[in-house]
Design a protein around this motif. Structure first.
Motif, PDB file in Angstrom:
ATOM      1  N   ASN A   1      -7.037   1.168   3.861  1.00 48.22           N
ATOM      2  CA  ASN A   1      -6.684  -0.109   4.500  1.00 48.22           C
ATOM      3  C   ASN A   1      -6.161   0.029   5.929  1.00 48.22           C
ATOM      4  OD1 ASN A   1      -7.531  -1.381   2.206  1.00 48.22           O
ATOM      5  ND2 ASN A   1      -5.497  -1.852   1.419  1.00 48.22           N
TER       6      ASN A   1
ATOM      7  N   PRO B   1      -7.778   2.726  -1.898  1.00 49.57           N
ATOM      8  CA  PRO B   1      -7.569   1.530  -1.065  1.00 49.57           C
ATOM      9  C   PRO B   1      -6.335   1.622  -0.152  1.00 49.57           C
ATOM     10  CG  PRO B   1      -8.214   0.879  -3.270  1.00 49.57           C
ATOM     11  CD  PRO B   1      -7.952   2.354  -3.321  1.00 49.57           C
TER      12      PRO B   1
ATOM     13  N   TYR C   1     -10.575  -3.167  -2.607  1.00 52.78           N
ATOM     14  CA  TYR C   1      -9.504  -3.399  -3.583  1.00 52.78           C
ATOM     15  C   TYR C   1     -10.042  -3.994  -4.886  1.00 52.78           C
ATOM     16  CZ  TYR C   1      -5.260  -5.273  -5.703  1.00 52.78           C
ATOM     17  OH  TYR C   1      -4.255  -5.578  -6.588  1.00 52.78           O
TER      18      TYR C   1
ATOM     19  N   HIS D   1      -0.186  -7.650  -3.967  1.00 46.21           N
ATOM     20  CA  HIS D   1      -1.225  -7.215  -3.033  1.00 46.21           C
ATOM     21  C   HIS D   1      -2.382  -8.208  -3.027  1.00 46.21           C
ATOM     22  CE1 HIS D   1      -4.502  -4.753  -1.402  1.00 46.21           C
ATOM     23  NE2 HIS D   1      -3.601  -3.877  -0.978  1.00 46.21           N
TER      24      HIS D   1
ATOM     25  N   ASP E   1       0.817  -1.213   0.000  1.00 39.28           N
ATOM     26  CA  ASP E   1       0.000   0.000   0.000  1.00 39.28           C
ATOM     27  C   ASP E   1       0.853   1.266   0.000  1.00 39.28           C
ATOM     28  OD1 ASP E   1      -2.474  -1.187  -0.128  1.00 39.28           O
ATOM     29  OD2 ASP E   1      -2.747  -1.306   2.037  1.00 39.28           O
TER      30      ASP E   1
END
Length: 312
Positions: free
Chosen positions: A290, A286, A253, A113, A72
């Motif tokens: 997160n 995202p 996501y 990811h 991220d």
């Protein structure tokens, strides 16, 4: 200042257009871009700091959370700095090598990811369905090995994308209607046949990510089956609470990712600035949300944040 003098006909350089149709608003658009990026960095570095500092968080679940935080950080970092250079300083030029490198790094991390989300689903399955064997099945060393295998998978599947683009002929028109080197946006300015590039991009989007989602669905299917065998509502609630954060992160996501991919490939009737903004926000929203989701939904992280805030 060099980039200002570059022309699209420069044989070694591509020119980014930023967000076509909204050039006059670039400065204003850069404000939320920069804010989302900074908030995301602060949140994800906080997760890394807390897990690294606290011995009680040195567990497989939090190791996975650190891996997620690293992706991220890497995903928006590969896009936002260049976008801000376009918005603020009109630095629109990028070499062919730089473009392919950015593309490879960005999409390798994106696939990584997705793989981490699959591993997190498996982690929740073991924690709920086989809690007594959790420590033996998922050790920190095993999680690290799974992460390394996920990286190899990502590299192998993404490497053909820049390699295929590198074989395409590019004529005088080297203007990319985007803020970063999106594979299909680069392919569209080629004067060669891009059928293979389109097909491979769809394979990545539907087969690789589709398989990851299938494994996630399988894990949660087994979790639901196990919960149906338990009559205790308290046990149901506790088990679901441990999965809530992961489910929220997955929805954020995969929904934004698939929507952006489909719009970029089947863009008839959609204004260019719409799918470019959606693609950029897919790399910003995202990663920003997160750490907030896990911070709110995970009691141990919440407690550690509170402890450090009280010390200040």
């Amino acid at each position: 200042m060099v980039a200002l003098n570059l022309t699209p006909s420069d044989p070694s350089t591509f020119i980014f257009m930023g967000i076509p149709g909204l050039e006059a608003a670039h400065s204003w658009i850069s404000i939320p871009f920069a804010m989302f990026y900074i908030i995301g960095l602060l949140g994800n570095f906080t997760v890394l700091f807390l897990v690294g500092k606290e011995q009680t968080l040195h567990k497989p679940m939090y190791l996975l959370l650190c891996m997620l935080a690293l992706t991220d950080i890497a995903i928006p970092t590969s896009v936002v700095p260049k976008a801000l250079c376009i918005f603020w300083f009109n630095l629109k030029g990028i070499t062919m090598g730089g473009c392919l490198t950015q593309m490879f790094f960005l999409h390798t991390v994106a696939v990584m990811h997705s793989t981490i989300l699959v591993t997190m689903a498996f982690d929740r399955y073991i924690a709920i369905c086989n809690p007594l064997r959790y420590a033996t099945i998922l050790s920190n060393a095993r999680i690290a090995k799974l992460g390394f295998l996920g990286l190899i998978k990502a590299v192998l599947f993404i490497l053909p994308i820049p390699l295929l683009l590198n074989t395409l002929p590019f004529c005088s028109k080297r203007v990319i209607l985007h803020t970063h080197c999106e594979p299909i946006a680069v392919a569209k300015i080629s004067c060669g046949d891009i059928t293979v590039n389109r097909m491979y991009g769809l394979v990545i989007a539907f087969v690789i990510v589709g398989l990851d989602m299938m494994f996630i669905a399988l894990s949660y299917g087994l979790i639901i089956r196990a919960l149906l065998r338990i009559s205790s509502k308290k046990a149901h609630q506790k088990a679901l609470n441990t999965c809530t954060a992961h489910i929220c992160v997955m929805i954020t996501y995969y929904t934004s990712g698939f929507f952006s991919t489909l719009i970029h490939r089947f863009d008839q009737g959609i204004a260019p600035h719409v799918h470019i903004l959606l693609a950029d926000l897919n790399f910003l929203i995202p990663p920003m949300l997160n750490p907030i989701i896990y911070g709110v939904k995970t009691k141990e992280l919440r407690d550690k944040v509170g402890k450090y805030i009280c010390r200040m």
